[in-house]
Design an enzyme around this catalytic site. Structure first.
Site, PDB file in Angstrom:
ATOM      1  N   ASP A 192       0.839  -1.195   0.000  1.00 41.16           N
ATOM      2  CA  ASP A 192       0.000   0.000   0.000  1.00 41.16           C
ATOM      3  C   ASP A 192       0.879   1.252   0.000  1.00 41.16           C
ATOM      4  O   ASP A 192       1.890   1.314   0.712  1.00 41.16           O
ATOM      5  CB  ASP A 192      -0.894  -0.019   1.248  1.00 41.16           C
ATOM      6  CG  ASP A 192      -1.916   1.087   1.262  1.00 41.16           C
ATOM      7  OD1 ASP A 192      -2.729   1.152   0.329  1.00 41.16           O
ATOM      8  OD2 ASP A 192      -1.901   1.891   2.214  1.00 41.16           O
ATOM      9  N   GLU A 229      14.861 -15.135  -0.165  1.00 40.14           N
ATOM     10  CA  GLU A 229      15.317 -16.234   0.675  1.00 40.14           C
ATOM     11  C   GLU A 229      14.324 -17.390   0.686  1.00 40.14           C
ATOM     12  O   GLU A 229      14.667 -18.509   1.079  1.00 40.14           O
ATOM     13  CB  GLU A 229      15.524 -15.745   2.108  1.00 40.14           C
ATOM     14  CG  GLU A 229      16.629 -14.723   2.276  1.00 40.14           C
ATOM     15  CD  GLU A 229      16.667 -14.184   3.697  1.00 40.14           C
ATOM     16  OE1 GLU A 229      15.976 -14.766   4.575  1.00 40.14           O
ATOM     17  OE2 GLU A 229      17.365 -13.184   3.935  1.00 40.14           O
TER      18      GLU A 229
END
Length: 507
Positions: A192, A229
């Site tokens: 956002d 990751e």
């Protein structure tokens, strides 16, 4: 191909999607019950607007706790079950993250009001605020603290204090929040106000120094390292309303965000020249960074496109929402059937907003006393705000809801449209099924076809064409070996106005 480069992603606004416990508010129980609807619709992923604990001063975008679920919606355990069940149905899950601001009820802001950790926000001591920045919801962007001794910055409502992203603790906290949800299996985040995290108080107000500052890019490079990751291609999609395509593209470099919403297309009028211009501009902006374009017609912040497309002015602008403008809903739905064929045929990924598969229109005539969007109050009741696109969608046997549904929506419900081959719902299912089956669609190149100034037409791959007639009369289809799908009946062998066709074209 990376799944997100050509995905069809469905936005769920949790309060208004499906009510599982009968209290009039959508919840996780209802969402879990309706997963078969989304799987049958043919989307690839679900994006959820904020589901965190919130006082709901701004529909959940005022987050009080980023590591839990709003009790009205359910529990963290239910959220984990939902993620697993969505994955079991072949649907990925993207959740909203709100990093520009939090709720004034967040423990950090409450501590700051007591004098602890004030540097996690933007406070100013003095008799007057440090500048005259305006809130995007109307009115000033600075408010007094309850003790009257300081001012604090909120680019949105006063209940949404802006976080200070120069503070390393803020940065570390949000990376921890990302890991919290990634560990629970979410497939990505919609960010956002992605452009708003960094502020420059040294620049003049006319330069909008609270938007698109260069320092924001290091934040997203750091976030991308966290995301990478994890296995299975987790993704970021940014929300940035930026006027400069070149600045927009900087967010989409390979070490930052995967994609971002294309608001130029959403705001574009139903006009062939304008559509071609915006499509060309979108493709040109994304090409240098190798990012896929996104195409969207509606979301929780804008007037539903069935209404926009039924008006004399079919564009969208926040400063001119055209509430209560005369609207031809039959025309709007005819154009909406064609528009979904355009968006899903363009290169890249497509976003759908809940209820558009039912042909729902904007609800302009909500009683004023029921309006909850802070824009209504902050504008001094001059802007009716966004509640009209957030009315709960109809399923069939629906009980009361937090915003009342129009009575005629019974005929637009999922139950009413199911089994009707001519319904909007059937059309969306057909469009998405064909898009998934057609190897030329999704990510990849396109080429324009010249069928005259009133027609938007292009080819994908060796043998697919999309033709959209925006002229005032029927047009002849180009040479083809078969009609795959149309948004409405043909006029003999011609394509009527405001109608789209997918063709197996002749080469």
């Amino acid at each position: 191909m990376n799944w997100w480069r050509g995905a069809a992603i469905y936005q769920v606004y949790p309060r208004s999607f499906a009510d599982g416990n009968g209290d009039g508010i959508g919840d996780l129980a209802g969402l879990r019950q309706k997963l078969p609807h989304l799987a049958e619709l043919g989307v690839d992923a679900i994006w959820l607007s904020p589901w965190y604990p919130s006082p709901m001063a701004d529909g959940g975008y005022d987050v009080a706790d980023y590591r839990d679920i709003e009790p009205v919606f359910g529990t963290l355990v239910e959220a984990e079950k939902f993620i697993a069940e969505a994955h079991g149905a072949g649907l990925r899950v993207i959740i909203d993250i709100v990093p520009n601001h939090c709720s004034d009820r967040h423990p950090w802001f409450q501590e700051a009001l007591r004098g602890q950790g004030r540097d996690r926000f933007w406070f100013h001591d003095g008799d007057f605020p440090p500048n005259d920045w305006k809130s995007r919801f109307g009115g000033p962007a600075w408010s007094r603290t309850p003790d009257g001794k300081s001012w604090y910055l909120h680019l949105y409502s006063p209940e949404q204090p802006d976080l200070n992203w120069t503070n390393p603790r803020v940065r570390a906290e949000f990376e921890s929040i990302l890991r919290f949800w990634l560990d629970r299996g979410v497939d990505g985040f919609r960010i956002d106000v992605a452009d708003g995290l960094v502020k420059d108080f040294t620049r003049p107000d006319a330069d909008t120094p609270y938007s698109d500052q260069d320092g924001v890019h290091e934040i997203y490079r750091s976030w991308r390292r966290v995301l990478d990751e994890y296995p299975d291609e987790r993704v970021f999609v940014g929300e940035m309303w930026l006027p400069d395509p070149a600045r927009f593209a900087l967010y989409l470099r390979p070490d930052e965000l995967h994609s971002a919403f294309n608001f130029d297309f959403l705001c574009c009028p139903w006009d062939p020249a304008e559509l071609r211009r915006v499509i060309d501009g979108t493709l040109a902006a994304h090409a240098p960074v190798g990012a896929p374009p996104t195409w969207v017609l509606s979301n929780h912040d804008v007037t539903r496109h069935v209404s926009r497309m039924g008006r004399a002015d079919t564009s969208f602008d926040f400063g001119r929402r055209q509430h209560l403008t005369p609207t031809d809903l039959e025309l709007g739905r005819r154009r909406a059937r064609a528009a979904i064929m355009l968006t899903t045929a363009l290169p890249g990924c497509v976003y759908l907003y809940q209820g558009e598969e039912l042909g729902l229109e904007e609800v302009d005539d909500l009683p004023d006393e029921l309006r909850q969007d802070p824009v209504w109050e902050r504008s001094g009741h001059t802007d009716r705000g966004r509640d009209g696109c957030r009315v709960p969608i109809p399923w069939g046997e629906d009980g009361p809801s937090w915003l009342p549904r129009p009575e005629h929506w019974r005929s637009l419900s999922v139950a009413a449209q199911s089994g009707d081959p001519g319904s909007m719902l059937a059309h969306y299912r057909n469009v998405l099924a064909l898009r998934r089956a057609e190897p030329s669609l999704g990510d990849g190149p396109m080429e324009w076809l010249d069928l005259g100034p009133g027609v938007v037409a292009f080819g994908r791959g060796d043998d697919f064409a999309c033709v959209l007639n925006l002229s005032d009369g029927p047009v002849a289809l180009p040479a083809h070996d078969g009609v795959l799908l149309t948004s409405g009946p043909l006029d003999g062998t011609d394509l009527p106005p405001d109608t789209a066709a997918w063709l197996r074209r002749t080469r």
